[in-house]
Structure formats: structure tokens, C-alpha cells
Write a protein that holds these residues in place. Sequence first.
Motif, PDB file in Angstrom:
ATOM      1  N   VAL A 159       1.127  -0.814   0.185  1.00  0.00           N
ATOM      2  CA  VAL A 159      -0.303  -0.390  -0.081  1.00  0.00           C
ATOM      3  C   VAL A 159       0.721   1.437   0.198  1.00  0.00           C
ATOM      4  CG1 VAL A 159      -1.798   1.231   1.002  1.00  0.00           C
ATOM      5  CG2 VAL A 159      -1.765  -1.129   1.237  1.00  0.00           C
ATOM      6  N   LEU A 164      -2.274   6.571   0.947  1.00  0.00           N
ATOM      7  CA  LEU A 164      -2.866   6.783   2.904  1.00  0.00           C
ATOM      8  C   LEU A 164      -2.961   7.710   3.655  1.00  0.00           C
ATOM      9  CD1 LEU A 164      -1.299   3.301   4.385  1.00  0.00           C
ATOM     10  CD2 LEU A 164      -3.458   3.863   4.068  1.00  0.00           C
ATOM     11  N   ARG A 172     -11.786   6.486   3.333  1.00  0.00           N
ATOM     12  CA  ARG A 172     -12.225   5.241   2.460  1.00  0.00           C
ATOM     13  C   ARG A 172     -10.518   5.092   1.633  1.00  0.00           C
ATOM     14  NH1 ARG A 172     -16.471   2.956   4.601  1.00  0.00           N
ATOM     15  NH2 ARG A 172     -16.606   1.096   4.403  1.00  0.00           N
ATOM     16  N   THR A 185      -8.819  -4.617  -0.364  1.00  0.00           N
ATOM     17  CA  THR A 185      -8.732  -4.245   0.641  1.00  0.00           C
ATOM     18  C   THR A 185      -8.991  -2.784   1.178  1.00  0.00           C
ATOM     19  OG1 THR A 185      -6.537  -5.639   0.982  1.00  0.00           O
ATOM     20  CG2 THR A 185      -6.585  -4.197   3.081  1.00  0.00           C
ATOM     21  N   TYR A 187      -8.877   0.563   3.728  1.00  0.00           N
ATOM     22  CA  TYR A 187      -8.346   0.929   5.014  1.00  0.00           C
ATOM     23  C   TYR A 187      -9.541   2.833   5.407  1.00  0.00           C
ATOM     24  CZ  TYR A 187      -4.461  -1.385   4.132  1.00  0.00           C
ATOM     25  OH  TYR A 187      -3.474  -2.410   4.463  1.00  0.00           O
ATOM     26  N   PHE A 195      -5.186   3.331  11.404  1.00  0.00           N
ATOM     27  CA  PHE A 195      -5.983   2.808  10.087  1.00  0.00           C
ATOM     28  C   PHE A 195      -6.308   1.740  10.676  1.00  0.00           C
ATOM     29  CE2 PHE A 195      -3.106   6.355   7.821  1.00  0.00           C
ATOM     30  CZ  PHE A 195      -3.677   6.655   6.953  1.00  0.00           C
ATOM     31  N   GLU A 196      -7.994   2.021  10.310  1.00  0.00           N
ATOM     32  CA  GLU A 196      -8.685   0.179  10.151  1.00  0.00           C
ATOM     33  C   GLU A 196      -8.874  -0.492   8.951  1.00  0.00           C
ATOM     34  OE1 GLU A 196     -13.289  -0.173  10.212  1.00  0.00           O
ATOM     35  OE2 GLU A 196     -12.321   1.065  12.530  1.00  0.00           O
ATOM     36  N   LYS A 197      -8.545  -1.673   9.156  1.00  0.00           N
ATOM     37  CA  LYS A 197      -7.964  -2.314   8.231  1.00  0.00           C
ATOM     38  C   LYS A 197      -8.490  -3.448   7.653  1.00  0.00           C
ATOM     39  CE  LYS A 197      -4.801  -5.460   5.461  1.00  0.00           C
ATOM     40  NZ  LYS A 197      -3.195  -5.962   5.909  1.00  0.00           N
ATOM     41  N   HIS A 198      -9.815  -3.702   6.755  1.00  0.00           N
ATOM     42  CA  HIS A 198     -10.604  -4.854   6.656  1.00  0.00           C
ATOM     43  C   HIS A 198     -10.091  -4.910   4.862  1.00  0.00           C
ATOM     44  CE1 HIS A 198     -13.221  -3.048   9.350  1.00  0.00           C
ATOM     45  NE2 HIS A 198     -13.055  -1.677   9.134  1.00  0.00           N
ATOM     46  N   GLU A 199     -10.103  -6.668   4.906  1.00  0.00           N
ATOM     47  CA  GLU A 199     -10.371  -7.341   3.710  1.00  0.00           C
ATOM     48  C   GLU A 199     -11.150  -8.172   3.369  1.00  0.00           C
ATOM     49  OE1 GLU A 199      -5.721  -8.778   4.578  1.00  0.00           O
ATOM     50  OE2 GLU A 199      -6.921 -10.279   5.451  1.00  0.00           O
TER      51      GLU A 199
END
Length: 213
Positions: A159, A164, A172, A185, A187, A195-199
Motif C-alpha cells: 500500500v 494513505l 476510505r 482491502t 482502509y 487506519f482501520e483495515k478490512h479484507e
Amino acid sequence: MNDSLKHLGKRRQLIELLRTKGISDETVLEAMLKIPRHLFLNSSFEDFAYEDKAFPIAAGQTISQPYTVAFQSQLLQVKPEEKILEIGTGSGYQTAVLCAMGAKVYSVERQVDLFKQTSLLLPKLNIRPKHLSFGDGYKGLPTFAPFDKIIVTAGAPVVPNALLSQLKIGGRLVIPVGVNDQIMTLYIRQTELRFEKHEFGNFRFVPLLENKS
């Protein structure tokens, strides 16, 4: 540039297919119903333009399959008038969808042939992003930062920190991360440093290329 009732009918069928695959954001679906995907493809692919498939475009790149466009757009949670940075203009189809959702789109493309082609095509379709740029997507567009949302339409091995840093707090970033296959992904920027991360599972994109100025 012909966009017939037959094309519209095929788009309606595509939208219904996307619903069955879990796309529920009506703003995304309405935008994709409006945008004539066949006009972003070589005419030899016109009969297949509304199948849920990726197709080759210029410079060894691809136009993403509609499900991928819809999935990324849904993850962004686009609101009207938001500033969105798109890394990888490509054919301009994703750009057009975001514009149809009411976003102010700033897009970067590192393939000069695609950049020139898309810069000519979008105005012909009355699609007007705020800014199209030829350059290195890894660097983002610091001149226009910060952005409400950022979308990357190529596979990134890592990334980019520049992206970022150009995201607003609460913003987002949707990016496919990986070398061969990528994991979609998300962020969400919580604070300056957190940062909150989701996959969201595996996808396959052309690689995000670097060092083009």
C-alpha cells in the motif's frame, strides 16, 4: 456514438446479475445502468460488453469486470460532491461510474496511450471528471489532496504511503493488495496515524506500475 435500447436492455440484465452477486448499493447500480460500457471497449467486443467479464484494452491493460467495478464502488460508499482520487484511469469506465454517482473525480494514469485516449473519450460522452493526470499513481496527487475517498484499480504489492497520507480523516481507501492474486482491502483513516483495515477476498488485477513521472 450509438447507445441503443438494445444496449440498455443488456445493461438492465447486467444490473440484475450484479444484484444476485451481492451488490446492493442502489447508487452504484443506477450509475452502472447509465454508463454505456460498450463505448469503452474496442468495437470487436461490443456484443460481449455487458457480460460480467474483463476485456483487454490498449497498452496491455484491461477493463475490469463489472462485478469488480461495482464491488469497489460499493466499498467506497460514495456521496455526492466527494473528492475521489482514482489510481489507474484505464479505459475511463470506472471514472465514468464514479462521476455518475456525483463524485468529483481526480484520476491518474501512467500509460500515455490510455491517458490520451480516455481524455478524448470522456468529453464525447459528456462525462467530466475534475482532473485527469498522466503520472505515477504511487505518488497520488498531492496538489489536490486531501481526498474523501481513494480507489486503486490495479494490483499493488504494497500500500503506497503517499496514498494513505492523502486520505482525509474518516476517508476510505479501496485497494487490491498482492502480487499475483490480490486481496481487496479497505482502509479507513481513524486519526493522523491510525487506519482501520478490512479484507474482502481475492481478485485479480493488472499490476500497479511505478516510477512514471
